[in-house]
Design a protein around this motif. Structure first.
Motif, PDB file in Angstrom:
ATOM      1  N   ALA A   1      27.055  54.925  49.021  1.00  0.00           N
ATOM      2  CA  ALA A   1      27.488  55.677  50.205  1.00  0.00           C
ATOM      3  C   ALA A   1      27.625  57.162  49.891  1.00  0.00           C
ATOM      4  O   ALA A   1      27.271  58.017  50.698  1.00  0.00           O
ATOM      5  CB  ALA A   1      28.807  55.115  50.719  1.00  0.00           C
TER       6      ALA A   1
ATOM      7  N   GLU B   1      27.259  51.433  54.081  1.00  0.00           N
ATOM      8  CA  GLU B   1      27.030  51.023  52.688  1.00  0.00           C
ATOM      9  C   GLU B   1      28.294  50.468  52.034  1.00  0.00           C
ATOM     10  O   GLU B   1      28.230  49.886  50.954  1.00  0.00           O
ATOM     11  CB  GLU B   1      26.549  52.236  51.874  1.00  0.00           C
ATOM     12  CG  GLU B   1      25.316  52.928  52.409  1.00  0.00           C
ATOM     13  CD  GLU B   1      24.042  52.325  51.872  1.00  0.00           C
ATOM     14  OE1 GLU B   1      24.124  51.251  51.246  1.00  0.00           O
ATOM     15  OE2 GLU B   1      22.979  52.925  52.088  1.00  0.00           O
TER      16      GLU B   1
ATOM     17  N   HIS C   1      24.460  59.713  49.965  1.00  0.00           N
ATOM     18  CA  HIS C   1      23.867  60.263  51.186  1.00  0.00           C
ATOM     19  C   HIS C   1      24.056  61.771  51.227  1.00  0.00           C
ATOM     20  O   HIS C   1      25.115  62.287  50.869  1.00  0.00           O
ATOM     21  CB  HIS C   1      24.506  59.624  52.423  1.00  0.00           C
ATOM     22  CG  HIS C   1      24.087  58.211  52.662  1.00  0.00           C
ATOM     23  ND1 HIS C   1      23.288  57.850  53.725  1.00  0.00           N
ATOM     24  CD2 HIS C   1      24.345  57.068  51.989  1.00  0.00           C
ATOM     25  CE1 HIS C   1      23.081  56.535  53.690  1.00  0.00           C
ATOM     26  NE2 HIS C   1      23.723  56.045  52.645  1.00  0.00           N
TER      27      HIS C   1
ATOM     28  N   VAL D   1      27.285  64.286  52.901  1.00  0.00           N
ATOM     29  CA  VAL D   1      28.394  63.342  53.067  1.00  0.00           C
ATOM     30  C   VAL D   1      29.346  63.460  51.878  1.00  0.00           C
ATOM     31  O   VAL D   1      28.908  63.570  50.728  1.00  0.00           O
ATOM     32  CB  VAL D   1      27.890  61.885  53.177  1.00  0.00           C
ATOM     33  CG1 VAL D   1      29.057  60.894  53.123  1.00  0.00           C
ATOM     34  CG2 VAL D   1      27.100  61.688  54.463  1.00  0.00           C
TER      35      VAL D   1
ATOM     36  N   LYS E   1      24.954  60.590  60.106  1.00  0.00           N
ATOM     37  CA  LYS E   1      25.103  60.594  58.648  1.00  0.00           C
ATOM     38  C   LYS E   1      26.366  59.852  58.213  1.00  0.00           C
ATOM     39  O   LYS E   1      26.363  59.099  57.236  1.00  0.00           O
ATOM     40  CB  LYS E   1      25.133  62.028  58.136  1.00  0.00           C
ATOM     41  CG  LYS E   1      23.821  62.784  58.299  1.00  0.00           C
ATOM     42  CD  LYS E   1      23.991  64.250  57.935  1.00  0.00           C
ATOM     43  CE  LYS E   1      22.730  65.050  58.215  1.00  0.00           C
ATOM     44  NZ  LYS E   1      22.906  66.495  57.911  1.00  0.00           N
TER      45      LYS E   1
ATOM     46  N   SER F   1      26.408  56.291  56.021  1.00  0.00           N
ATOM     47  CA  SER F   1      27.128  56.166  54.758  1.00  0.00           C
ATOM     48  C   SER F   1      28.169  55.054  54.821  1.00  0.00           C
ATOM     49  O   SER F   1      28.307  54.251  53.896  1.00  0.00           O
ATOM     50  CB  SER F   1      27.792  57.496  54.408  1.00  0.00           C
ATOM     51  OG  SER F   1      28.514  57.403  53.209  1.00  0.00           O
TER      52      SER F   1
END
Length: 427
Positions: free
Chosen positions: A358, A409, A361, A364, A402, A406
């Motif tokens: 995560a 995940e 990304h 992020v 976005k 994330s």
């Protein structure tokens, strides 16, 4: 430079993150922090309410700058203690912290200073509050009314009641929800209608600098359903306020507030958070906070392009009015991932999976709010609000895309989050 951040949640992780980007900062300490903060700061085993120990630590370590995250430390006078020892600290004084620590004080202050807010009444007991309601002070029996505990209540002290029966029930339950001290005085308010928005600013006593406007989503369920929480997500977007609305807020709320503080003998220096309702009659203040919000901080500071140390020094030296603060263009969003059964009694101790993927990304950052490390070195849940998945984008749609990509995940048993952050139905 050595920096100390006081607090332990996602807000403090974001503050530490902002300081970590400064080339002027060599060491960051966080009291008492969390497992995620430990990746960028040295954790200090002192609680935010241990004011004397915090000041002792700052003296012994030669801390150059302290930044206060939460309201409890401020209400207890941490700024007064530090300043009394000649230590540099960012935050509101104990006197100024009354704007948040006492709802009744804040409402009376607004009335004295002519700052637009809801009509209200202050009751010294539940019985008096019920008597005021039954006297018809706030309209018909079926009219909504807002019931507030006077003192600090960690976000649990406000109930928007749909009618008198709900309001009376809320009054009777308030002490069990927030404790006898916070509920010793009760504030009743007319219910305002409009569009809610938050505006946070840096202040040096006279000058101020605005941050990007934000909107928070408080309820646990999508479409604003279920009980209130500390905040399930937030976003920043310039479209939240027009230039005309911002100018009106400055003229009718911000300048009178700062002047009023000075006139009443407590200059406001620190972070001032305005909870606003944009009504048909113009902006009205729902509440003051005297510190960064959580999760507003995560979304705001991710967009900060200027050095936070420079901003803090300008605040301390009264140079804020001549200091340019740069923000990344576009929007940002923070989606809170919460534990099962939050906001009641959250389940804790579950291993969090997918954090590395995560965090990979682009645009992020994942801020930790309630995490610990287990014996295997894995992150586990340790609170209700666990993580704040925060993203920036050229517009709100891309920031949300976005953040949610994330968040998808990450997993642990019972993980919950709202999928409508940034949508008009949420507020």
């Amino acid at each position: 430079m050595k920096v100390l951040v006081i607090g332990s949640g996602g807000r403090e992780h974001a503050i530490c993150y902002a300081f970590s980007k400064s080339p002027r900062v060599a060491n960051i300490y966080c009291a008492n922090g969390n497992a995620g903060i430990a990746s960028i700061a040295e954790l200090v085993a002192i609680k935010p309410d241990e004011i004397g120990r915090l000041a002792d630590f700052a003296e012994s370590k030669g801390i150059d700058l302290t930044f206060v995250g939460g309201e409890t430390s401020l209400a207890l006078g941490v700024v007064d203690e530090f300043e009394g020892r000649g230590l540099k600290i960012i935050g509101a004084s104990k006197a100024a912290a009354r704007l948040e620590a006492s709802k009744a004080f804040a409402k009376d202050f607004m009335k004295r200073q002519g700052i637009p807010t809801a009509e209200y009444a202050v009751a010294a007991s539940p019985a008096e509050a019920i008597e005021i309601l039954e006297g018809g002070r706030f309209g018909e029996v079926t009219s909504p009314v807002v019931v507030k505990a006077d003192g600090l209540a960690a976000g649990k002290g406000v109930v928007v009641a749909n009618d008198r029966l709900e309001a009376i029930a809320a009054i009777n339950e308030l002490e069990s929800l927030v404790g006898a001290e916070a509920a010793s005085t009760i504030v009743l308010e007319e219910c305002l209608f409009g569009r809610e928005v938050s505006l946070i600013l840096f202040a040096d006593g006279e000058s101020f600098a605005l941050m990007p406007p934000t909107r928070d989503h408080k309820r646990i369920g999508e479409g604003d359903t279920g009980p209130n929480t500390g905040g399930m997500g937030t976003f920043t977007d310039d479209s939240l306020l027009s230039s005309q609305q911002t100018a009106e807020i400055i003229d009718t709320v911000i300048r009178p507030t700062l002047k009023g503080c000075s006139d009443e003998g407590f200059r406001f220096r620190g972070i001032l958070f305005l909870g606003l309702m944009m009504t048909e009659a113009g902006p009205k203040v729902l509440e003051y906070n005297v510190r960064f919000g959580d999760p507003e901080t995560q979304a705001i500071l991710f967009r900060l392009d200027s050095d936070l140390v420079d901003i803090c020094e300008a605040m301390l030296e009264g140079r804020l009015g001549e200091t340019e603060i740069k923000w990344r263009a576009g929007s940002s969003a923070c989606v809170i991932l919460a534990a099962e059964n939050y906001p009641a009694k959250p389940r804790i101790g579950d291993v969090i999976k997918g954090l590395d993927q995560a965090a990979a990304h682009s645009d992020v950052v994942i801020f930790h709010a309630g995490t610990n490390l287990d014996e295997n070195g894995s992150f586990v849940t340790s609170g209700g609000r666990v993580l704040g998945v925060t993203a920036v984008g050229d517009d709100l749609e891309s920031a949300l895309e976005k953040a949610y990509a994330s968040a998808s995940e990450i997993s642990w048993p019972g993980m919950q989050f709202r999928r409508d952050i940034g949508k008009p139905a949420g507020n």
